[in-house]
Scaffold this motif. Structure first.
Motif, PDB file in Angstrom:
ATOM      1  N   LEU A 268       1.159  -1.076  -0.257  1.00  0.00           N
ATOM      2  CA  LEU A 268      -0.058   0.105   0.260  1.00  0.00           C
ATOM      3  C   LEU A 268       0.942   1.657   0.158  1.00  0.00           C
ATOM      4  CD1 LEU A 268      -2.605  -1.527   1.920  1.00  0.00           C
ATOM      5  CD2 LEU A 268      -2.978  -0.810  -0.187  1.00  0.00           C
ATOM      6  N   THR A 269       1.975   1.345   0.723  1.00  0.00           N
ATOM      7  CA  THR A 269       2.642   2.471   0.828  1.00  0.00           C
ATOM      8  C   THR A 269       3.558   2.528  -0.570  1.00  0.00           C
ATOM      9  OG1 THR A 269       2.979   2.029   3.394  1.00  0.00           O
ATOM     10  CG2 THR A 269       4.938   3.425   2.365  1.00  0.00           C
ATOM     11  N   VAL A 270       4.121   1.921  -1.012  1.00  0.00           N
ATOM     12  CA  VAL A 270       4.338   1.582  -1.919  1.00  0.00           C
ATOM     13  C   VAL A 270       3.236   2.136  -4.128  1.00  0.00           C
ATOM     14  CG1 VAL A 270       5.602   0.462  -4.489  1.00  0.00           C
ATOM     15  CG2 VAL A 270       6.218   0.296  -2.066  1.00  0.00           C
ATOM     16  N   ASP A 271       2.699   1.608  -3.146  1.00  0.00           N
ATOM     17  CA  ASP A 271       1.131   2.277  -4.485  1.00  0.00           C
ATOM     18  C   ASP A 271       0.748   3.967  -4.017  1.00  0.00           C
ATOM     19  OD1 ASP A 271       1.108  -0.275  -5.702  1.00  0.00           O
ATOM     20  OD2 ASP A 271      -0.694  -0.729  -4.351  1.00  0.00           O
ATOM     21  N   ALA A 272       1.405   4.031  -2.557  1.00  0.00           N
ATOM     22  CA  ALA A 272       0.622   5.180  -1.768  1.00  0.00           C
ATOM     23  C   ALA A 272       1.616   7.249  -3.234  1.00  0.00           C
ATOM     24  CB  ALA A 272       0.495   5.766  -1.318  1.00  0.00           C
ATOM     25  N   ILE A 273       3.411   5.918  -2.785  1.00  0.00           N
ATOM     26  CA  ILE A 273       4.209   6.526  -3.336  1.00  0.00           C
ATOM     27  C   ILE A 273       4.185   7.034  -4.694  1.00  0.00           C
ATOM     28  CG2 ILE A 273       7.028   6.669  -3.952  1.00  0.00           C
ATOM     29  CD1 ILE A 273       7.041   4.901  -0.692  1.00  0.00           C
ATOM     30  N   ALA A 274       4.001   5.850  -5.138  1.00  0.00           N
ATOM     31  CA  ALA A 274       4.188   6.147  -7.037  1.00  0.00           C
ATOM     32  C   ALA A 274       2.839   6.809  -7.856  1.00  0.00           C
ATOM     33  CB  ALA A 274       3.610   4.760  -7.113  1.00  0.00           C
ATOM     34  N   ARG A 275       1.707   7.028  -6.527  1.00  0.00           N
ATOM     35  CA  ARG A 275       0.221   8.079  -6.734  1.00  0.00           C
ATOM     36  C   ARG A 275       1.140   9.640  -6.908  1.00  0.00           C
ATOM     37  NH1 ARG A 275      -2.142   4.610  -4.655  1.00  0.00           N
ATOM     38  NH2 ARG A 275      -2.616   5.485  -3.000  1.00  0.00           N
ATOM     39  N   THR A 276       1.344   9.690  -5.401  1.00  0.00           N
ATOM     40  CA  THR A 276       1.697  10.741  -5.264  1.00  0.00           C
ATOM     41  C   THR A 276       3.018  11.137  -5.996  1.00  0.00           C
ATOM     42  OG1 THR A 276       1.341  10.404  -2.945  1.00  0.00           O
ATOM     43  CG2 THR A 276       3.128  12.504  -3.197  1.00  0.00           C
ATOM     44  N   TRP A 277       3.682  10.633  -6.880  1.00  0.00           N
ATOM     45  CA  TRP A 277       4.802  11.181  -7.231  1.00  0.00           C
ATOM     46  C   TRP A 277       4.234  11.144  -8.115  1.00  0.00           C
ATOM     47  CZ3 TRP A 277       9.830  12.385  -6.641  1.00  0.00           C
ATOM     48  CH2 TRP A 277      10.338  13.169  -5.310  1.00  0.00           C
ATOM     49  N   GLU A 278       3.520  10.314  -9.478  1.00  0.00           N
ATOM     50  CA  GLU A 278       2.772  10.268 -10.525  1.00  0.00           C
ATOM     51  C   GLU A 278       2.316  11.453 -11.594  1.00  0.00           C
ATOM     52  OE1 GLU A 278       4.046   5.919 -12.469  1.00  0.00           O
ATOM     53  OE2 GLU A 278       2.606   6.604 -10.798  1.00  0.00           O
ATOM     54  N   ARG A 279       1.211  11.830 -10.079  1.00  0.00           N
ATOM     55  CA  ARG A 279       0.453  12.465 -10.330  1.00  0.00           C
ATOM     56  C   ARG A 279       1.307  14.892  -9.799  1.00  0.00           C
ATOM     57  NH1 ARG A 279      -2.354  14.458  -5.665  1.00  0.00           N
ATOM     58  NH2 ARG A 279      -3.705  14.850  -6.773  1.00  0.00           N
ATOM     59  N   ARG A 280       2.784  14.252 -10.343  1.00  0.00           N
ATOM     60  CA  ARG A 280       3.113  15.823  -9.910  1.00  0.00           C
ATOM     61  C   ARG A 280       4.163  15.854 -11.516  1.00  0.00           C
ATOM     62  NH1 ARG A 280       1.421  14.503  -5.027  1.00  0.00           N
ATOM     63  NH2 ARG A 280       0.792  16.263  -2.875  1.00  0.00           N
ATOM     64  N   PRO A 281       4.774  16.956 -11.117  1.00  0.00           N
ATOM     65  CA  PRO A 281       5.691  16.588 -12.018  1.00  0.00           C
ATOM     66  C   PRO A 281       7.493  16.821 -11.777  1.00  0.00           C
ATOM     67  CG  PRO A 281       4.711  19.022 -12.100  1.00  0.00           C
ATOM     68  CD  PRO A 281       3.909  18.027 -10.851  1.00  0.00           C
ATOM     69  N   TRP A 282       8.258  16.750 -11.749  1.00  0.00           N
ATOM     70  CA  TRP A 282       9.329  16.340 -11.381  1.00  0.00           C
ATOM     71  C   TRP A 282       9.735  17.136 -10.754  1.00  0.00           C
ATOM     72  CZ3 TRP A 282      11.540  11.485 -10.333  1.00  0.00           C
ATOM     73  CH2 TRP A 282      12.722  11.069 -10.040  1.00  0.00           C
ATOM     74  N   PRO A 283       9.868  17.160  -9.368  1.00  0.00           N
ATOM     75  CA  PRO A 283      10.229  18.692  -8.662  1.00  0.00           C
ATOM     76  C   PRO A 283      11.401  18.651  -8.468  1.00  0.00           C
ATOM     77  CG  PRO A 283      10.843  16.127  -7.293  1.00  0.00           C
ATOM     78  CD  PRO A 283      10.475  15.753  -8.360  1.00  0.00           C
ATOM     79  N   ALA A 284      12.579  18.751  -9.261  1.00  0.00           N
ATOM     80  CA  ALA A 284      13.585  19.047  -8.987  1.00  0.00           C
ATOM     81  C   ALA A 284      14.877  18.140 -10.827  1.00  0.00           C
ATOM     82  CB  ALA A 284      14.748  19.800  -7.661  1.00  0.00           C
ATOM     83  N   ASP A 285      15.667  19.398 -11.059  1.00  0.00           N
ATOM     84  CA  ASP A 285      16.414  19.188 -12.142  1.00  0.00           C
ATOM     85  C   ASP A 285      17.477  18.198 -11.109  1.00  0.00           C
ATOM     86  OD1 ASP A 285      15.408  20.248 -14.154  1.00  0.00           O
ATOM     87  OD2 ASP A 285      16.752  22.321 -14.187  1.00  0.00           O
TER      88      ASP A 285
END
Length: 234
Positions: free
Chosen positions: A34-51
């Motif tokens: 569940l935590t891996v799935d939550a990490i994936a959703r949280t990151w994939e719905r946002r732009p990449w945060p830093a060059d």
């Protein structure tokens, strides 16, 4: 944007100057998933945060409770900028999805030495083994000397297990720890290597006894993981 990948990280890429490792305790195999799935959703719905962030990878521990996080940064300054602007909103969303995560700690490292079997194309790792070495007090010279002694023991070992793929030794920036990120063909291969004569990986040689009884060595822990999630910029 953010892209998911099944590819393992390249540990010795030269532009990674600030590799970070951290551990979360989540309690059960179901909560790991569940935590891996939550990490994936949280990151994939946002732009990449830093060059300066080159990749972020998450691993599930074979203990059924822990998650290992490994992020590859171009500099510590790039990571500090991410913490100031982007980190907390991601943490909050993950904690809402999976309450009760225990964040054990985050350590900053520099990669020192890597070794890879010279047998053609390396296979895809079936298991990642993290060896965490802690010394009694800060001493960057001792960190390097201990890793050098490990390579000497490996080079003189008459019975190296064929299941080992690579070993990447990282030195903590506070001078107290060494982390070996080792890639193995399978968990079973690592289990068999541990069961061979000697204490841990390595034959019962004088060189390995020197490594295992190094002055100031406080503790040594070994944990096996599966690569569960890779996130990289598009």
């Amino acid at each position: 944007m953010t892209r998911r990948t099944d590819a393992h990280p390249v540990l010795d890429r030269p532009d990674v100057r600030a590799p970070l490792f951290s551990t979360w305790r989540v309690g059960t195999p179901e909560r790991q998933r569940l935590t891996v799935d939550a990490i994936a959703r949280t990151w994939e719905r946002r732009p990449w945060p830093a060059d300066g962030l080159l990749g972020y990878h998450v691993y599930t521990g074979h203990d059924g409770s822990t998650l290992l996080h490994h992020s590859q940064w171009t500099s510590e300054q790039a990571f500090d900028g991410f913490v100031k602007v982007h980190r907390q909103e991601r943490v909050d969303e993950i904690d809402t999805a999976v309450p009760g995560i225990e964040r054990v700690g985050l350590d900053r490292y520099r990669r020192y030495r890597s070794g890879t079997r010279e047998n053609g194309t390396a296979p895809v790792p079936g298991c990642v083994v993290i060896v965490d070495i802690e010394f009694e007090s800060p001493d960057p010279g001792r960190q390097r000397a201990w890793v050098d002694a490990v390579f000497e023991a490996l080079e003189s070992d008459p019975e190296q297990h064929p299941g080992g793929i690579s070993a990447h030794f990282h030195l903590s920036t506070d001078g107290t720890r060494v982390l070996n990120y080792a890639e193995w063909q399978s968990a079973q291969a690592h289990i068999e290597a541990l069961a061979a004569p000697g204490e841990g990986i390595g034959s019962a040689t004088a060189a390995w006894r020197r490594v295992q009884n190094w002055p100031g060595l406080k503790s040594s822990t070994v944990a096996r993981y599966d690569h569960a999630l890779g996130l990289v910029p598009r």
